[in-house]
Motif scaffolding. Structure first.
Motif, PDB file in Angstrom:
ATOM      1  N   GLU A  88       0.810  -1.214   0.000  1.00 41.35           N
ATOM      2  CA  GLU A  88       0.000   0.000   0.000  1.00 41.35           C
ATOM      3  C   GLU A  88       0.844   1.265   0.000  1.00 41.35           C
ATOM      4  O   GLU A  88       0.450   2.287  -0.578  1.00 41.35           O
ATOM      5  N   ASN A  89       2.003   1.199   0.645  1.00 38.22           N
ATOM      6  CA  ASN A  89       2.858   2.374   0.824  1.00 38.22           C
ATOM      7  C   ASN A  89       4.308   1.901   0.797  1.00 38.22           C
ATOM      8  O   ASN A  89       4.762   1.260   1.736  1.00 38.22           O
ATOM      9  N   PRO A  90       5.065   2.194  -0.238  1.00 35.73           N
ATOM     10  CA  PRO A  90       6.402   1.607  -0.400  1.00 35.73           C
ATOM     11  C   PRO A  90       7.488   2.210   0.474  1.00 35.73           C
ATOM     12  O   PRO A  90       8.610   1.704   0.489  1.00 35.73           O
ATOM     13  N   HIS A  91       7.190   3.255   1.224  1.00 37.71           N
ATOM     14  CA  HIS A  91       8.235   3.923   2.007  1.00 37.71           C
ATOM     15  C   HIS A  91       8.612   3.084   3.230  1.00 37.71           C
ATOM     16  O   HIS A  91       7.748   2.648   3.990  1.00 37.71           O
ATOM     17  N   VAL A  92       9.914   2.876   3.406  1.00 33.62           N
ATOM     18  CA  VAL A  92      10.413   2.062   4.528  1.00 33.62           C
ATOM     19  C   VAL A  92      11.572   2.775   5.215  1.00 33.62           C
ATOM     20  O   VAL A  92      12.271   3.589   4.617  1.00 33.62           O
ATOM     21  N   GLY A  93      11.758   2.450   6.501  1.00 34.69           N
ATOM     22  CA  GLY A  93      12.914   2.919   7.262  1.00 34.69           C
ATOM     23  C   GLY A  93      13.600   1.724   7.884  1.00 34.69           C
ATOM     24  O   GLY A  93      12.936   0.858   8.470  1.00 34.69           O
ATOM     25  N   LEU A  94      14.912   1.637   7.760  1.00 32.22           N
ATOM     26  CA  LEU A  94      15.667   0.496   8.262  1.00 32.22           C
ATOM     27  C   LEU A  94      16.787   0.952   9.187  1.00 32.22           C
ATOM     28  O   LEU A  94      17.417   1.987   8.951  1.00 32.22           O
ATOM     29  N   ILE A  95      17.022   0.173  10.241  1.00 29.57           N
ATOM     30  CA  ILE A  95      18.152   0.377  11.140  1.00 29.57           C
ATOM     31  C   ILE A  95      18.954  -0.912  11.176  1.00 29.57           C
ATOM     32  O   ILE A  95      18.407  -1.979  11.483  1.00 29.57           O
ATOM     33  N   PHE A  96      20.241  -0.832  10.845  1.00 27.22           N
ATOM     34  CA  PHE A  96      21.127  -1.995  10.825  1.00 27.22           C
ATOM     35  C   PHE A  96      22.029  -1.957  12.058  1.00 27.22           C
ATOM     36  O   PHE A  96      22.720  -0.959  12.305  1.00 27.22           O
ATOM     37  N   LEU A  97      22.026  -3.076  12.804  1.00 24.88           N
ATOM     38  CA  LEU A  97      22.797  -3.181  14.036  1.00 24.88           C
ATOM     39  C   LEU A  97      23.938  -4.171  13.880  1.00 24.88           C
ATOM     40  O   LEU A  97      23.786  -5.214  13.224  1.00 24.88           O
ATOM     41  N   VAL A  98      25.058  -3.823  14.498  1.00 29.58           N
ATOM     42  CA  VAL A  98      26.200  -4.730  14.624  1.00 29.58           C
ATOM     43  C   VAL A  98      26.414  -4.956  16.115  1.00 29.58           C
ATOM     44  O   VAL A  98      26.608  -3.989  16.867  1.00 29.58           O
ATOM     45  N   PRO A  99      26.345  -6.197  16.608  1.00 29.03           N
ATOM     46  CA  PRO A  99      26.493  -6.441  18.045  1.00 29.03           C
ATOM     47  C   PRO A  99      27.751  -5.811  18.620  1.00 29.03           C
ATOM     48  O   PRO A  99      28.838  -5.932  18.051  1.00 29.03           O
ATOM     49  N   GLY A 100      27.571  -5.119  19.743  1.00 25.57           N
ATOM     50  CA  GLY A 100      28.693  -4.465  20.392  1.00 25.57           C
ATOM     51  C   GLY A 100      28.954  -3.047  19.921  1.00 25.57           C
ATOM     52  O   GLY A 100      29.662  -2.303  20.595  1.00 25.57           O
ATOM     53  N   ARG A 101      28.369  -2.664  18.786  1.00 27.66           N
ATOM     54  CA  ARG A 101      28.531  -1.303  18.282  1.00 27.66           C
ATOM     55  C   ARG A 101      27.341  -0.461  18.727  1.00 27.66           C
ATOM     56  O   ARG A 101      26.192  -0.858  18.585  1.00 27.66           O
ATOM     57  N   SER A 102      27.634   0.727  19.241  1.00 31.02           N
ATOM     58  CA  SER A 102      26.571   1.593  19.740  1.00 31.02           C
ATOM     59  C   SER A 102      26.029   2.538  18.678  1.00 31.02           C
ATOM     60  O   SER A 102      24.954   3.111  18.859  1.00 31.02           O
ATOM     61  N   ASP A 103      26.764   2.731  17.587  1.00 32.05           N
ATOM     62  CA  ASP A 103      26.214   3.491  16.471  1.00 32.05           C
ATOM     63  C   ASP A 103      25.457   2.534  15.554  1.00 32.05           C
ATOM     64  O   ASP A 103      25.630   1.310  15.616  1.00 32.05           O
ATOM     65  N   THR A 104      24.594   3.066  14.711  1.00 32.48           N
ATOM     66  CA  THR A 104      23.804   2.254  13.794  1.00 32.48           C
ATOM     67  C   THR A 104      23.795   2.896  12.412  1.00 32.48           C
ATOM     68  O   THR A 104      24.024   4.096  12.273  1.00 32.48           O
ATOM     69  N   LEU A 105      23.504   2.073  11.414  1.00 31.05           N
ATOM     70  CA  LEU A 105      23.364   2.563  10.046  1.00 31.05           C
ATOM     71  C   LEU A 105      21.887   2.657   9.716  1.00 31.05           C
ATOM     72  O   LEU A 105      21.137   1.689   9.892  1.00 31.05           O
ATOM     73  N   ARG A 106      21.469   3.812   9.236  1.00 26.01           N
ATOM     74  CA  ARG A 106      20.068   4.058   8.905  1.00 26.01           C
ATOM     75  C   ARG A 106      19.927   4.161   7.391  1.00 26.01           C
ATOM     76  O   ARG A 106      20.714   4.845   6.725  1.00 26.01           O
ATOM     77  N   ILE A 107      18.909   3.500   6.859  1.00 21.67           N
ATOM     78  CA  ILE A 107      18.590   3.604   5.438  1.00 21.67           C
ATOM     79  C   ILE A 107      17.087   3.815   5.297  1.00 21.67           C
ATOM     80  O   ILE A 107      16.290   3.052   5.852  1.00 21.67           O
ATOM     81  N   ASN A 108      16.686   4.835   4.566  1.00 20.09           N
ATOM     82  CA  ASN A 108      15.288   5.071   4.218  1.00 20.09           C
ATOM     83  C   ASN A 108      15.152   4.999   2.703  1.00 20.09           C
ATOM     84  O   ASN A 108      16.072   5.387   1.965  1.00 20.09           O
TER      85      ASN A 108
END
Length: 204
Positions: free
Chosen positions: A94-114
């Motif tokens: 219905e709505n193709p827009h997505v937001g993703l958060i990628f985690l690496v164990p032990g890392r406190s920063d994250t990668l965001r992709i929209n």
């Protein structure tokens, strides 16, 4: 008394303006470091919203590198057997827009992709997504519109990666939760068998 924020101007007055570096950190093309992050990440969260505004956040996990980089602006995430609700996938139709958060164990920063997502039931690149002899049922293909790194403060505040703070036994076991809120008519012993050591054999 509850004081509600009702405008972007009021929000900015409260929080302040982002620094120029933070405001300008969004990119539309994957950097080599983004590719390295995706190759190391075994887990991501995918946020979607339906046409009526209903929302879903679905976890996806596989061996590190399960997210396939198709080109500098396109990634693909395999789907594995699950509970078949497919709430997020129905939203995407219905709505193709997505937001993703990628985690690496032990890392406190994250990668965001929209970006904008499509559902693909087969493609030649599926052969590169085989795990334990199993090809994915479908894949989520995301055309990247924004990519950036998110700071570590939430993970630092929560102490998420500090094992000495973990208290998994502070909550009832998964079988007890299922019996309490999902399947009260099923015997607890049956649920304990279902979620026992053999549960991991149903992943693929």
């Amino acid at each position: 008394m509850t004081t509600e924020i009702t405008s972007a101007e009021e929000l900015r007055d409260l929080l302040g303006e982002p620094t120029p570096r933070v405001a300008g950190k969004e990119r539309r093309v994957l950097h080599e470091l983004d590719r390295q992050w995706l190759a190391a990440a075994p887990f991501c969260l995918i946020a979607t919203s339906g046409a009526d505004g209903s929302c879903d956040v679905s976890p996806k996990g596989d061996p590190p590198g399960f997210t396939l980089v198709l080109d500098d602006r396109t990634i693909a995430i395999p789907e594995r057997p699950g509970n078949r609700r497919a709430d997020g996938f129905h939203n995407i139709l219905e709505n193709p827009h997505v937001g993703l958060i990628f985690l690496v164990p032990g890392r406190s920063d994250t990668l965001r992709i929209n970006g904008r997502a499509t559902l693909v039931r087969d493609a030649p690149f599926f052969d590169r997504m085989v795990v334990q002899g199993h090809r994915p049922q479908l894949a989520l293909v995301v055309e990247i519109e924004q990519v950036f790194y998110h700071c570590a403060k939430a993970f630092l505040r929560s102490e998420l990666w500090r094992p000495e703070t973990w208290q998994p036994d502070a909550l009832p076991s998964r079988p007890r939760i299922v019996k309490a809120v999902e399947a009260p008519d099923v015997e607890l012993a049956a649920l304990q068998r279902h979620y026992g050591p053999g549960y991991a054999r149903t992943m693929y």
